[in-house]
Each structure stands twice: as C-alpha cells, then as structure tokens.
Design a protein around this motif. Sequence first.
Motif, PDB file in Angstrom:
ATOM      1  N   UNK A   2       0.809  -1.213   0.000  1.00 41.77           N
ATOM      2  CA  UNK A   2       0.000   0.000   0.000  1.00 41.77           C
ATOM      3  C   UNK A   2       0.838   1.257   0.000  1.00 41.77           C
ATOM      4  N   UNK A   3       2.027   1.195   0.605  1.00 42.90           N
ATOM      5  CA  UNK A   3       2.944   2.332   0.579  1.00 42.90           C
ATOM      6  C   UNK A   3       3.537   2.513  -0.815  1.00 42.90           C
ATOM      7  N   UNK A   4       3.821   1.406  -1.491  1.00 46.44           N
ATOM      8  CA  UNK A   4       4.293   1.483  -2.877  1.00 46.44           C
ATOM      9  C   UNK A   4       3.272   2.224  -3.737  1.00 46.44           C
ATOM     10  N   UNK A   5       1.998   1.890  -3.562  1.00 43.93           N
ATOM     11  CA  UNK A   5       0.953   2.529  -4.361  1.00 43.93           C
ATOM     12  C   UNK A   5       0.915   4.035  -4.111  1.00 43.93           C
ATOM     13  N   UNK A   6       1.117   4.443  -2.850  1.00 48.19           N
ATOM     14  CA  UNK A   6       1.108   5.867  -2.563  1.00 48.19           C
ATOM     15  C   UNK A   6       2.340   6.571  -3.124  1.00 48.19           C
ATOM     16  N   UNK A   7       3.480   5.916  -3.086  1.00 48.23           N
ATOM     17  CA  UNK A   7       4.666   6.488  -3.732  1.00 48.23           C
ATOM     18  C   UNK A   7       4.373   6.783  -5.205  1.00 48.23           C
ATOM     19  N   UNK A   8       3.700   5.859  -5.861  1.00 52.78           N
ATOM     20  CA  UNK A   8       3.395   6.045  -7.279  1.00 52.78           C
ATOM     21  C   UNK A   8       2.435   7.211  -7.485  1.00 52.78           C
ATOM     22  N   UNK A   9       1.475   7.385  -6.592  1.00 51.80           N
ATOM     23  CA  UNK A   9       0.568   8.533  -6.716  1.00 51.80           C
ATOM     24  C   UNK A   9       1.342   9.843  -6.598  1.00 51.80           C
ATOM     25  N   UNK A  10       2.252   9.913  -5.655  1.00 50.61           N
ATOM     26  CA  UNK A  10       3.026  11.144  -5.463  1.00 50.61           C
ATOM     27  C   UNK A  10       3.914  11.436  -6.675  1.00 50.61           C
ATOM     28  N   UNK A  11       4.458  10.396  -7.274  1.00 48.29           N
ATOM     29  CA  UNK A  11       5.334  10.589  -8.437  1.00 48.29           C
ATOM     30  C   UNK A  11       4.589  11.209  -9.613  1.00 48.29           C
ATOM     31  N   UNK A  12       3.290  11.014  -9.659  1.00 49.45           N
ATOM     32  CA  UNK A  12       2.504  11.521 -10.789  1.00 49.45           C
ATOM     33  C   UNK A  12       2.102  12.989 -10.631  1.00 49.45           C
ATOM     34  N   UNK A  13       2.338  13.558  -9.454  1.00 54.59           N
ATOM     35  CA  UNK A  13       1.969  14.956  -9.241  1.00 54.59           C
ATOM     36  C   UNK A  13       3.016  15.869  -9.879  1.00 54.59           C
ATOM     37  N   UNK A  14       2.618  16.767 -10.768  1.00 56.80           N
ATOM     38  CA  UNK A  14       3.582  17.645 -11.423  1.00 56.80           C
ATOM     39  C   UNK A  14       4.146  18.685 -10.453  1.00 56.80           C
ATOM     40  N   UNK A  15       5.411  19.000 -10.625  1.00 54.58           N
ATOM     41  CA  UNK A  15       6.064  20.089  -9.883  1.00 54.58           C
ATOM     42  C   UNK A  15       6.121  19.844  -8.380  1.00 54.58           C
ATOM     43  N   UNK A  16       6.001  18.604  -7.961  1.00 54.15           N
ATOM     44  CA  UNK A  16       6.081  18.304  -6.533  1.00 54.15           C
ATOM     45  C   UNK A  16       7.489  17.849  -6.167  1.00 54.15           C
ATOM     46  N   UNK A  17       8.014  18.421  -5.101  1.00 49.75           N
ATOM     47  CA  UNK A  17       9.277  17.956  -4.532  1.00 49.75           C
ATOM     48  C   UNK A  17       8.931  17.009  -3.386  1.00 49.75           C
ATOM     49  N   UNK A  18       9.093  15.724  -3.622  1.00 49.03           N
ATOM     50  CA  UNK A  18       8.679  14.708  -2.651  1.00 49.03           C
ATOM     51  C   UNK A  18       9.894  13.960  -2.131  1.00 49.03           C
ATOM     52  N   UNK A  19      10.077  13.999  -0.822  1.00 51.68           N
ATOM     53  CA  UNK A  19      11.115  13.194  -0.173  1.00 51.68           C
ATOM     54  C   UNK A  19      10.429  11.958   0.395  1.00 51.68           C
ATOM     55  N   UNK A  20      10.746  10.804  -0.173  1.00 55.92           N
ATOM     56  CA  UNK A  20      10.166   9.534   0.251  1.00 55.92           C
ATOM     57  C   UNK A  20      11.147   8.859   1.198  1.00 55.92           C
ATOM     58  N   UNK A  21      10.760   8.748   2.454  1.00 60.86           N
ATOM     59  CA  UNK A  21      11.614   8.094   3.445  1.00 60.86           C
ATOM     60  C   UNK A  21      11.232   6.621   3.538  1.00 60.86           C
ATOM     61  N   UNK A  22      12.223   5.757   3.386  1.00 59.38           N
ATOM     62  CA  UNK A  22      12.001   4.319   3.498  1.00 59.38           C
ATOM     63  C   UNK A  22      12.792   3.784   4.679  1.00 59.38           C
ATOM     64  N   UNK A  23      12.217   3.894   5.883  1.00 69.79           N
ATOM     65  CA  UNK A  23      12.928   3.389   7.053  1.00 69.79           C
ATOM     66  C   UNK A  23      12.801   1.880   7.201  1.00 69.79           C
ATOM     67  N   UNK A  24      13.645   1.360   8.081  1.00 73.05           N
ATOM     68  CA  UNK A  24      13.605  -0.044   8.440  1.00 73.05           C
ATOM     69  C   UNK A  24      12.513  -0.296   9.472  1.00 73.05           C
ATOM     70  N   UNK A  25      12.448  -1.519   9.964  1.00 75.44           N
ATOM     71  CA  UNK A  25      11.484  -1.899  10.993  1.00 75.44           C
ATOM     72  C   UNK A  25      11.704  -1.065  12.255  1.00 75.44           C
ATOM     73  N   UNK A  26      10.615  -0.630  12.870  1.00 74.34           N
ATOM     74  CA  UNK A  26      10.700   0.242  14.042  1.00 74.34           C
ATOM     75  C   UNK A  26      11.095  -0.542  15.296  1.00 74.34           C
TER      76      UNK A  26
END
Length: 295
Positions: free
Chosen positions: A122-146
């Motif tokens: 589900x997080x992968x799907x949201x990353x893809x949605x953000x990538x499709x937004x024009x002119x957006x500067x998106x920092x995608x943090x991929x942390x390890x297990x908490x």
Amino acid sequence: MIAVMGASGHTGGQISAWLLQNGEKVRALGRSADRLAGLQREGAEVLTGDATDAAMLTQGFRGAEAVYTLLPPDPQSPDLRKKWDREGEAIVKAIRACGVRYVVFLSSIGADLPEGTGPIAGLHAQEERLRKLPDLNALILRPASFFENFYATLGLIKHQGINGGAIAPDLRLPMIATRDIAEVAARALKARDWTGVVVRELLGARDLTFAEATRIIGAHIGKPDLQYVQFPYADFASSLVQMGISANMAGLYAEMARAFNEGKIKSREGGRPENTTPTRFEDFAQDLARAYQAA
C-alpha cells in the motif's frame, strides 16, 4: 507553516515537537483533539478529522510550505489496502488543491515492490501517486522496521516467558528508532532543500537479528536467558487475531514476515553514512524495560 499528519503518532508527534522547538509554525493534524492537546499547548495549530476526508486535508494543507504525510496504521481495519487507497487519494487531492510544493512521505523499505509485501504494498501505491503529481518535490523516506514494534511483544514476554514472531531468529535486518526518523523528516521539512522525487532509506545504527534483539531486551528486564521463538505463519496470524488485530491485518503481517524471510524486503542501498542513524537498540531497550516493568 508546516502541516504534519499523524501528529499524535510515533513520528508525527516528534516531528511536530522538533519543528516547534526550532521556531517553525506547525499545523498538527490528527484524529483526536485530546491527543493533540499537548502540541496545542506548545503553540501548534490543531485540526482534527479523518485522513480519508479530502476536504479536511485540504483545509489542513492550505497555506503550508511543506507537509508531512503518512498512511496511518489501523490494526483493526477489515481491509487495510482499501482504506489506504482512499486515504492516499485524499492526500494527493489535497496536495494538488493547495499547490503544496514540498512533501515528506513516510514509506518503508520494501516499497519498491508492488505486491507480496503485506501492508508495504500500500505504501508502494502511494509512492506512485506522489510521483505523478507535477512540480512536486517529494522526499520519500524508506525506514527499516521500528524498534517500537517490540512494545507489542512485551505482554508475550511477561506472560509466557518468551519473545516470538514469524521472522526467522537469525535473519539480520535493519531496525530503527522512530525518534531518528522524526529528526530526519523534521530537518527536511524545515530545510526544503531537495528537488523532484528523492528516495532515502533510513537503516538504523546497525542490523540486528530478532534473537539478538531478544537477548538485549532480556538483559534489560532481568531475564538474561530470554529466548526468541519463530512461529509458523498461520499460528502467527492466529495469535494476532487473538490479540484483537483484524484477520485482514494479521494476514498482511504474515505475508510481510514471509517476504522478509525470503529476502524480498531488504535495503537496496546497503548501509552507508547517509542512511545510518544514531540510536542503538541497546539504548532503546531501556525504554522497553521501563514499559515492561510498568505493565
């Protein structure tokens, strides 16, 4: 103004506090006014509502220079993916409506894969949605297990004298404290110094096995012989249901454990200075020990 989703949660609360302490105006978004009251006393503007409500999110994001977003966990959800899709679409709609230019999104290692990773898909799907937004500067943090995930096993340790889960005991995995994720996110929200879509892994101080983490916990709670037991996936899922987690979520967690064990979910960068964070599990285990004694 910086808007922070999940401001009463592990990462959002710490991000909000850091930003306030460093002179930023914060709009704290969450589901409970009571749980946001502390941030409000510290000077945050507070807005409550449901993350599936695009109108509420639009109100929360309006005028913000940057936004911290996440898909809130919901252990009782009967269909987490459906819920996260609705929340993810609402977030994107609000970003677009408000013209937000900087977004930090809390994702996870393993989110490079579209399926077979339990809730991480589900997080992968949201990353893809953000990538499709024009002119957006998106920092995608991929942390390890908490590290904080071990709070959920303290009852098992106290009442059955073991730690356990579906992950193989000797599988070395990156693990991280949410305080370290929060500091990285907060500094990025304040600096806003990246362009385009940037993915950054956060892997903790060092890799650990669940057997090793269990020994460290045992040493801190006065049980030096504490053992970690690996459960079959079906038994693991059943135990989660008995704890009050929905059958859907229990199945997703079991699928995620299998993906870790089979090497599907793993760091793509490998450990290096940029993704190494300072908090050691040995230090965090002191917090676990206090919670264990208080339980």
